[in-house]
Design a protein around this motif. Structure first.
Motif, mmCIF file in Angstrom:
data_model
loop_
_atom_site.group_PDB
_atom_site.id
_atom_site.type_symbol
_atom_site.label_atom_id
_atom_site.label_comp_id
_atom_site.label_asym_id
_atom_site.label_seq_id
_atom_site.Cartn_x
_atom_site.Cartn_y
_atom_site.Cartn_z
ATOM 1 N N HIS A 21 0.756 -1.171 -0.059
ATOM 2 C CA HIS A 21 0.002 -0.070 -0.156
ATOM 3 C C HIS A 21 0.898 1.269 -0.102
ATOM 4 O O HIS A 21 0.297 2.356 -0.329
ATOM 5 C CB HIS A 21 -0.981 -0.011 1.171
ATOM 6 C CG HIS A 21 -2.012 -1.273 1.095
ATOM 7 N ND1 HIS A 21 -3.171 -0.890 0.190
ATOM 8 C CD2 HIS A 21 -2.062 -2.475 1.685
ATOM 9 C CE1 HIS A 21 -3.749 -2.036 0.324
ATOM 10 N NE2 HIS A 21 -3.199 -2.883 1.272
ATOM 11 N N SER A 22 2.193 1.300 0.315
ATOM 12 C CA SER A 22 3.011 2.429 0.521
ATOM 13 C C SER A 22 3.418 2.795 -0.974
ATOM 14 O O SER A 22 4.022 2.059 -1.528
ATOM 15 C CB SER A 22 4.062 2.336 1.297
ATOM 16 O OG SER A 22 4.883 3.108 1.450
ATOM 17 N N ALA A 23 3.462 4.149 -1.149
ATOM 18 C CA ALA A 23 3.953 4.607 -2.382
ATOM 19 C C ALA A 23 5.535 4.470 -2.432
ATOM 20 O O ALA A 23 6.055 4.468 -3.604
ATOM 21 C CB ALA A 23 3.657 6.361 -2.484
ATOM 22 N N GLU A 26 4.932 -0.843 -3.586
ATOM 23 C CA GLU A 26 4.301 -0.940 -4.568
ATOM 24 C C GLU A 26 2.942 -0.235 -4.713
ATOM 25 O O GLU A 26 2.218 -0.453 -5.738
ATOM 26 C CB GLU A 26 3.876 -2.542 -4.867
ATOM 27 C CG GLU A 26 5.163 -3.338 -4.889
ATOM 28 C CD GLU A 26 4.882 -4.855 -4.674
ATOM 29 O OE1 GLU A 26 3.617 -5.247 -4.492
ATOM 30 O OE2 GLU A 26 6.003 -5.609 -4.686
ATOM 31 N N GLY A 27 2.527 0.388 -3.521
ATOM 32 C CA GLY A 27 1.128 0.955 -3.409
ATOM 33 C C GLY A 27 1.277 2.589 -3.970
ATOM 34 O O GLY A 27 2.164 2.942 -4.754
ATOM 35 N N ARG A 28 -0.110 3.181 -3.526
ATOM 36 C CA ARG A 28 -0.073 4.530 -3.767
ATOM 37 C C ARG A 28 -0.096 5.607 -2.828
ATOM 38 O O ARG A 28 -0.146 6.711 -2.949
ATOM 39 C CB ARG A 28 -1.287 4.660 -4.864
ATOM 40 C CG ARG A 28 -1.279 3.777 -5.965
ATOM 41 C CD ARG A 28 -2.327 4.167 -7.117
ATOM 42 N NE ARG A 28 -2.485 3.197 -8.096
ATOM 43 C CZ ARG A 28 -3.602 2.712 -8.909
ATOM 44 N NH1 ARG A 28 -4.655 3.113 -8.356
ATOM 45 N NH2 ARG A 28 -3.174 2.031 -9.693
ATOM 46 N N GLU A 29 -0.379 5.000 -1.496
ATOM 47 C CA GLU A 29 -0.696 5.848 -0.298
ATOM 48 C C GLU A 29 0.806 6.436 0.092
ATOM 49 O O GLU A 29 1.819 5.880 0.235
ATOM 50 C CB GLU A 29 -1.152 4.935 0.837
ATOM 51 C CG GLU A 29 -2.604 4.364 0.380
ATOM 52 C CD GLU A 29 -3.195 3.688 1.580
ATOM 53 O OE1 GLU A 29 -2.812 4.153 2.883
ATOM 54 O OE2 GLU A 29 -3.810 2.790 1.404
ATOM 55 N N THR A 30 0.773 7.681 0.135
ATOM 56 C CA THR A 30 2.004 8.512 0.573
ATOM 57 C C THR A 30 2.388 8.233 2.066
ATOM 58 O O THR A 30 3.562 8.090 2.438
ATOM 59 C CB THR A 30 1.833 10.027 0.395
ATOM 60 O OG1 THR A 30 0.789 10.500 1.085
ATOM 61 C CG2 THR A 30 1.850 10.362 -1.055
#
Length: 84
Positions: A21-23, A26-30
């Motif tokens: 989930h983390s930017a 692999e994710g997009r959440e900052t």
């Protein structure tokens, strides 16, 4: 030796959740911290799979220390329940 207050299974599940989930991974959440706090339990099966894979040390690990101690430690982490 220092130790963590969280069981290894929980820590691995949190890392997997954060990576998904983390930017920074692999994710997009900052800022995925709150998401991880709410959803890490959804990654417990993956964390179990990682620990099962880790039970057997590779050659470099075996050369660095006691294989039986490693196996017992990882088995203990597998059987320990994560804080749910």
């Amino acid at each position: 030796m220092s130790d963590s207050s969280q069981p290894l299974l929980e820590r691995v599940a949190r890392v997997l959740c954060g990576a998904a989930h983390s930017a920074n991974a692999e994710g997009r959440e900052t800022s995925a911290g709150e998401h991880v706090d709410r959803h890490w339990r959804e990654h417990l099966n993956q964390a179990q799979a990682v620990l099962h894979t880790m039970r057997e040390p590779d050659q470099a690990m075996a050369a660095a220390g006691d294989e039986q101690v490693w196996k017992r430690m990882v088995e203990a982490a597998i059987t320990q329940k994560a804080d749910a």
